[in-house]
Design a protein around this motif. Structure first.
Motif, PDB file in Angstrom:
ATOM      1  N   GLY A   1       0.763 -10.599  59.171  1.00  9.77           N
ATOM      2  CA  GLY A   1       0.993 -11.688  58.229  1.00  9.77           C
ATOM      3  C   GLY A   1       1.583 -11.201  56.925  1.00  9.77           C
ATOM      4  O   GLY A   1       1.211 -10.134  56.420  1.00  9.77           O
ATOM      5  N   VAL A   2       2.498 -11.996  56.382  1.00  7.75           N
ATOM      6  CA  VAL A   2       3.192 -11.704  55.130  1.00  7.75           C
ATOM      7  C   VAL A   2       3.109 -12.945  54.243  1.00  7.75           C
ATOM      8  O   VAL A   2       3.414 -14.050  54.704  1.00  7.75           O
ATOM      9  CB  VAL A   2       4.672 -11.353  55.405  1.00  7.75           C
ATOM     10  N   LEU A   3       2.678 -12.768  52.999  1.00  8.82           N
ATOM     11  CA  LEU A   3       2.677 -13.891  52.043  1.00  8.82           C
ATOM     12  C   LEU A   3       4.059 -14.040  51.430  1.00  8.82           C
ATOM     13  O   LEU A   3       4.691 -13.053  51.056  1.00  8.82           O
ATOM     14  CB  LEU A   3       1.658 -13.646  50.926  1.00  8.82           C
ATOM     15  N   SER A   4       4.501 -15.272  51.313  1.00  7.61           N
ATOM     16  CA  SER A   4       5.822 -15.560  50.753  1.00  7.61           C
ATOM     17  C   SER A   4       5.685 -16.304  49.438  1.00  7.61           C
ATOM     18  O   SER A   4       4.987 -17.316  49.362  1.00  7.61           O
ATOM     19  CB  SER A   4       6.613 -16.415  51.739  1.00  7.61           C
ATOM     20  N   ASP A   5       6.393 -15.826  48.413  1.00  4.96           N
ATOM     21  CA  ASP A   5       6.443 -16.511  47.122  1.00  4.96           C
ATOM     22  C   ASP A   5       7.482 -17.635  47.123  1.00  4.96           C
ATOM     23  O   ASP A   5       7.410 -18.550  46.311  1.00  4.96           O
ATOM     24  CB  ASP A   5       6.752 -15.530  45.999  1.00  4.96           C
ATOM     25  N   ASP A   6       8.474 -17.537  48.023  1.00  2.00           N
ATOM     26  CA  ASP A   6       9.510 -18.565  48.146  1.00  2.00           C
ATOM     27  C   ASP A   6       9.719 -18.830  49.633  1.00  2.00           C
ATOM     28  O   ASP A   6      10.642 -18.303  50.265  1.00  2.00           O
ATOM     29  CB  ASP A   6      10.800 -18.108  47.472  1.00  2.00           C
ATOM     30  N   TYR A   7       8.848 -19.655  50.192  1.00  2.00           N
ATOM     31  CA  TYR A   7       8.782 -19.881  51.632  1.00  2.00           C
ATOM     32  C   TYR A   7      10.126 -20.369  52.192  1.00  2.00           C
ATOM     33  O   TYR A   7      10.627 -19.812  53.176  1.00  2.00           O
ATOM     34  CB  TYR A   7       7.664 -20.884  51.929  1.00  2.00           C
ATOM     35  N   ALA A   8      10.705 -21.399  51.606  1.00  3.99           N
ATOM     36  CA  ALA A   8      11.952 -21.967  52.132  1.00  3.99           C
ATOM     37  C   ALA A   8      13.062 -20.918  52.130  1.00  3.99           C
ATOM     38  O   ALA A   8      13.813 -20.801  53.105  1.00  3.99           O
ATOM     39  CB  ALA A   8      12.364 -23.198  51.329  1.00  3.99           C
ATOM     40  N   ALA A   9      13.176 -20.158  51.055  1.00  3.95           N
ATOM     41  CA  ALA A   9      14.217 -19.123  50.977  1.00  3.95           C
ATOM     42  C   ALA A   9      13.966 -18.023  51.999  1.00  3.95           C
ATOM     43  O   ALA A   9      14.907 -17.524  52.631  1.00  3.95           O
ATOM     44  CB  ALA A   9      14.281 -18.538  49.569  1.00  3.95           C
ATOM     45  N   ASP A  10      12.712 -17.644  52.188  1.00  8.54           N
ATOM     46  CA  ASP A  10      12.404 -16.595  53.165  1.00  8.54           C
ATOM     47  C   ASP A  10      12.671 -17.058  54.590  1.00  8.54           C
ATOM     48  O   ASP A  10      13.196 -16.301  55.411  1.00  8.54           O
ATOM     49  CB  ASP A  10      10.958 -16.119  53.013  1.00  8.54           C
ATOM     50  N   VAL A  11      12.330 -18.306  54.914  1.00  7.74           N
ATOM     51  CA  VAL A  11      12.633 -18.838  56.240  1.00  7.74           C
ATOM     52  C   VAL A  11      14.142 -18.837  56.462  1.00  7.74           C
ATOM     53  O   VAL A  11      14.626 -18.403  57.513  1.00  7.74           O
ATOM     54  CB  VAL A  11      12.037 -20.253  56.434  1.00  7.74           C
ATOM     55  N   ALA A  12      14.902 -19.299  55.482  1.00 10.45           N
ATOM     56  CA  ALA A  12      16.363 -19.334  55.604  1.00 10.45           C
ATOM     57  C   ALA A  12      16.925 -17.924  55.769  1.00 10.45           C
ATOM     58  O   ALA A  12      17.813 -17.686  56.603  1.00 10.45           O
ATOM     59  CB  ALA A  12      16.978 -20.024  54.384  1.00 10.45           C
ATOM     60  N   ARG A  13      16.431 -16.975  54.991  1.00  8.03           N
ATOM     61  CA  ARG A  13      16.907 -15.582  55.069  1.00  8.03           C
ATOM     62  C   ARG A  13      16.622 -14.991  56.445  1.00  8.03           C
ATOM     63  O   ARG A  13      17.501 -14.393  57.067  1.00  8.03           O
ATOM     64  CB  ARG A  13      16.248 -14.746  53.968  1.00  8.03           C
TER      65      ARG A  13
END
Length: 174
Positions: free
Chosen positions: A96-108
């Motif tokens: 598991g990885v915590l994301s500070d910018d979920y939408a941007a990380d999913v897109a990346r």
């Protein structure tokens, strides 16, 4: 740290019997206490693009800075957890990885060729996505977890209680 996904903060294990797994981790490994959610309150869950009415129980604790998550699927609907149990049996399922910018990380991650096999949100609004990281070498999936301030505060409380745990009350219901 993973250069692709970010710092891994969680090892998630799929188990057939949550109580038995927690007993192993507390008695044998000395990890605890475990905080249990008997039924994850999904707002939405999609498995391979289709709605997934999954009944999931989860227990979490920490060993140092690493979260240990134990996952038991209570029903037999198609899911990444059922797939893992059928293919490999119990064991390590995801990092598991915590994301500070979920939408941007999913897109990346999507632009890099990763696909979210299962994703959704819980009723509190926290989003998650499991990415298949099996590119010719079988290994754990990666779960991207929306790291909201509320989620981070909750995880910090669990981590503190694990650090201060004296062995009593090894299982605590949420």
């Amino acid at each position: 740290m993973s250069r692709v996904f970010g710092p891994i903060m969680q090892n998630g294990y799929v188990v057939r019997d949550l109580d038995k797994a927690m007993k192993h981790w507390t008695d044998t490994m000395g990890v605890g206490p475990f905080f249990v959610t008997a039924k994850i309150p999904f707002a939405e869950c999609l498995y391979r693009g289709a709605p997934c009415d999954i009944d999931l129980a989860v227990a979490i604790s920490f060993s140092g800075d690493l979260q240990i998550e134990l996952v038991e699927q209570k029903n037999n609907v198609p899911s990444i957890y059922r797939d893992h149990l059928q293919r490999f049996g119990e064991g390590l399922h995801h990092a598991g990885v915590l994301s500070d910018d979920y939408a941007a990380d999913v897109a990346r991650l999507t632009s890099q060729g990763f696909s979210a096999v299962q994703h959704g949100s819980v009723t509190s609004g926290m989003r998650f996505a499991y990415f298949d990281s099996d590119r010719g070498f079988p290994g754990a999936m990666v779960e991207l977890i929306e790291g909201s301030p509320g989620m981070r505060r909750f995880l910090d409380r669990v981590k503190t209680q694990a650090r201060e745990w004296d062995g009593r009350e090894p299982v605590r219901m949420l």
